[in-house]
Design a protein around this motif. Structure first.
Motif, PDB file in Angstrom:
ATOM      1  N   PRO A 112       0.808  -1.226   0.000  1.00  0.00           N
ATOM      2  CA  PRO A 112       0.000   0.000   0.000  1.00  0.00           C
ATOM      3  C   PRO A 112       0.841   1.277   0.000  1.00  0.00           C
ATOM      4  O   PRO A 112       0.411   2.300  -0.537  1.00  0.00           O
ATOM      5  CB  PRO A 112      -0.818  -0.122   1.291  1.00  0.00           C
ATOM      6  N   ASP A 115       1.732   1.772  -3.536  1.00  0.00           N
ATOM      7  CA  ASP A 115       0.519   2.139  -4.272  1.00  0.00           C
ATOM      8  C   ASP A 115       0.160   3.612  -4.051  1.00  0.00           C
ATOM      9  O   ASP A 115      -0.303   4.294  -4.977  1.00  0.00           O
ATOM     10  CB  ASP A 115      -0.650   1.256  -3.836  1.00  0.00           C
ATOM     11  N   ARG A 116       0.356   4.097  -2.832  1.00  0.00           N
ATOM     12  CA  ARG A 116       0.047   5.500  -2.544  1.00  0.00           C
ATOM     13  C   ARG A 116       0.990   6.434  -3.301  1.00  0.00           C
ATOM     14  O   ARG A 116       0.588   7.503  -3.765  1.00  0.00           O
ATOM     15  CB  ARG A 116       0.120   5.762  -1.039  1.00  0.00           C
ATOM     16  N   ALA A 119      -0.206   6.556  -6.796  1.00  0.00           N
ATOM     17  CA  ALA A 119      -1.486   7.258  -6.944  1.00  0.00           C
ATOM     18  C   ALA A 119      -1.313   8.757  -7.135  1.00  0.00           C
ATOM     19  O   ALA A 119      -2.180   9.412  -7.723  1.00  0.00           O
ATOM     20  CB  ALA A 119      -2.368   6.987  -5.727  1.00  0.00           C
ATOM     21  N   VAL A 159       3.177   7.093   7.674  1.00  0.00           N
ATOM     22  CA  VAL A 159       1.873   6.538   7.306  1.00  0.00           C
ATOM     23  C   VAL A 159       1.233   5.862   8.514  1.00  0.00           C
ATOM     24  O   VAL A 159       0.034   5.992   8.765  1.00  0.00           O
ATOM     25  CB  VAL A 159       2.016   5.545   6.140  1.00  0.00           C
ATOM     26  N   VAL A 165      -4.934   8.481   7.319  1.00  0.00           N
ATOM     27  CA  VAL A 165      -4.768   7.263   6.525  1.00  0.00           C
ATOM     28  C   VAL A 165      -5.766   6.202   6.977  1.00  0.00           C
ATOM     29  O   VAL A 165      -6.333   5.468   6.163  1.00  0.00           O
ATOM     30  CB  VAL A 165      -3.321   6.734   6.641  1.00  0.00           C
ATOM     31  N   ARG A 169      -9.181   5.641   3.057  1.00  0.00           N
ATOM     32  CA  ARG A 169      -8.270   4.750   2.335  1.00  0.00           C
ATOM     33  C   ARG A 169      -7.734   5.385   1.054  1.00  0.00           C
ATOM     34  O   ARG A 169      -6.709   4.951   0.523  1.00  0.00           O
ATOM     35  CB  ARG A 169      -8.977   3.438   2.000  1.00  0.00           C
ATOM     36  N   ARG A 170      -8.411   6.395   0.542  1.00  0.00           N
ATOM     37  CA  ARG A 170      -7.966   7.038  -0.696  1.00  0.00           C
ATOM     38  C   ARG A 170      -6.963   8.166  -0.438  1.00  0.00           C
ATOM     39  O   ARG A 170      -6.381   8.699  -1.382  1.00  0.00           O
ATOM     40  CB  ARG A 170      -9.175   7.571  -1.471  1.00  0.00           C
ATOM     41  N   PRO A 172      -3.618   9.823   0.068  1.00  0.00           N
ATOM     42  CA  PRO A 172      -2.289   9.330  -0.322  1.00  0.00           C
ATOM     43  C   PRO A 172      -1.328   9.130   0.846  1.00  0.00           C
ATOM     44  O   PRO A 172      -0.427   8.294   0.778  1.00  0.00           O
ATOM     45  CB  PRO A 172      -1.770  10.424  -1.264  1.00  0.00           C
ATOM     46  N   GLY A 173      -1.505   9.914   1.889  1.00  0.00           N
ATOM     47  CA  GLY A 173      -0.605   9.800   3.034  1.00  0.00           C
ATOM     48  C   GLY A 173       0.564  10.762   2.939  1.00  0.00           C
ATOM     49  O   GLY A 173       0.880  11.309   1.880  1.00  0.00           O
ATOM     50  N   ALA A 176       3.737  10.103   0.370  1.00  0.00           N
ATOM     51  CA  ALA A 176       3.415  10.331  -1.038  1.00  0.00           C
ATOM     52  C   ALA A 176       3.261  11.823  -1.330  1.00  0.00           C
ATOM     53  O   ALA A 176       3.722  12.312  -2.371  1.00  0.00           O
ATOM     54  CB  ALA A 176       2.137   9.584  -1.407  1.00  0.00           C
TER      55      ALA A 176
END
Length: 243
Positions: A112, A115-116, A119, A159, A165, A169-170, A172-173, A176
């Motif tokens: 994840p 992934d962030r 994104a 994170v 976070v 869930r969307r 980015p944190g 990122a």
């Protein structure tokens, strides 16, 4: 773990344990320590001498790679740089990072995190006309602007510490968004417009509440909070046509 001439001190570690198909539990381990024994030293000793089934992740052991990031006594820390003696009296609680899927015991899935980054378009995209070796001078204002944000090692502590976070869930944190800031300030990057369309969305910059927990726990002393604030300032200037 004793050293000749040094009287060891017994410290109890309360370690989070879990494996697929099993229930979460806390197991206690007593470890002999000296003044400079780190949390990682103690965990490795447990694995080697008491319980070989204990799973943990580490690599460099000198505070460079971030692999051994975990939550110690309620705070995200480098296990290899945290001395048990610095944590005060009483048992030491050790658990995996928050907000990541568990693989086993103290090991989390970092997918994840990657992934962030993806994104928000965290990959550098060179402009078509960019010279092969375009440089930003170390002493330039452009470099000074991002100097405090470019040393992220991807440990995931920020994170884990970020409450947003967990809520969205969307989102980015912090890591990122910190990376996005360095790219948005890089004149050599060609993806500014595409990245802005993501950053100003409801689940990105507007979601950060500015609590600063990410900055508090960063082992590299970066400030994702500052990077997010600067991105917001840049977004406003762009919105009103000043940049």
């Amino acid at each position: 773990m004793g050293v000749a001439g040094v009287r060891p001190v017994v410290v109890r570690l309360e370690v989070f344990r879990w494996a697929p198909g099993e229930r979460e539990q806390i197991r206690s381990y007593d470890v002999q320590t000296v003044a400079d024994t780190t949390v990682l030293d103690a965990l490795v000793a447990i694995q080697r001498e008491q319980d070989p089934t204990l799973a943990l992740r580490y690599a460099c052991r000198v505070g460079m790679c971030g692999s051994c990031a975990m939550v110690v006594n309620g705070r995200e820390r480098w296990a290899c740089r945290t001395r048990l003696a610095s944590l005060g009296p009483g048992p030491v609680a050790v658990r995996p990072l928050y907000h990541f899927p568990l693989l086993r015991d103290l090991v989390v899935d970092m997918t994840p995190f990657v992934d962030r980054l993806a994104a928000v378009g965290a990959a550098f995209v060179p402009t078509a006309q960019a010279p092969a070796y375009a440089e930003i001078a170390p002493a330039s204002a452009e470099r000074a602007e991002i100097d405090d944000a470019i040393e992220c090692i991807g440990c995931g502590m920020c994170v884990s510490a970020c409450t947003m976070v967990a809520h969205d869930r969307r989102f980015p944190g912090p890591a990122a968004l910190n990376r996005a800031f360095t790219l948005q300030r890089d004149r050599r990057d060609a993806a500014h417009d595409a990245r802005w369309s993501i950053l100003v969305g409801d689940d990105a910059l507007p979601r950060c509440h500015g609590q600063g927990t990410c900055t508090d726990v960063c082992p590299m002393r970066l400030s994702p909070t500052r990077s997010i604030i600067r991105l917001r300032q840049m977004a406003v200037r762009r919105l009103v046509g000043l940049s």
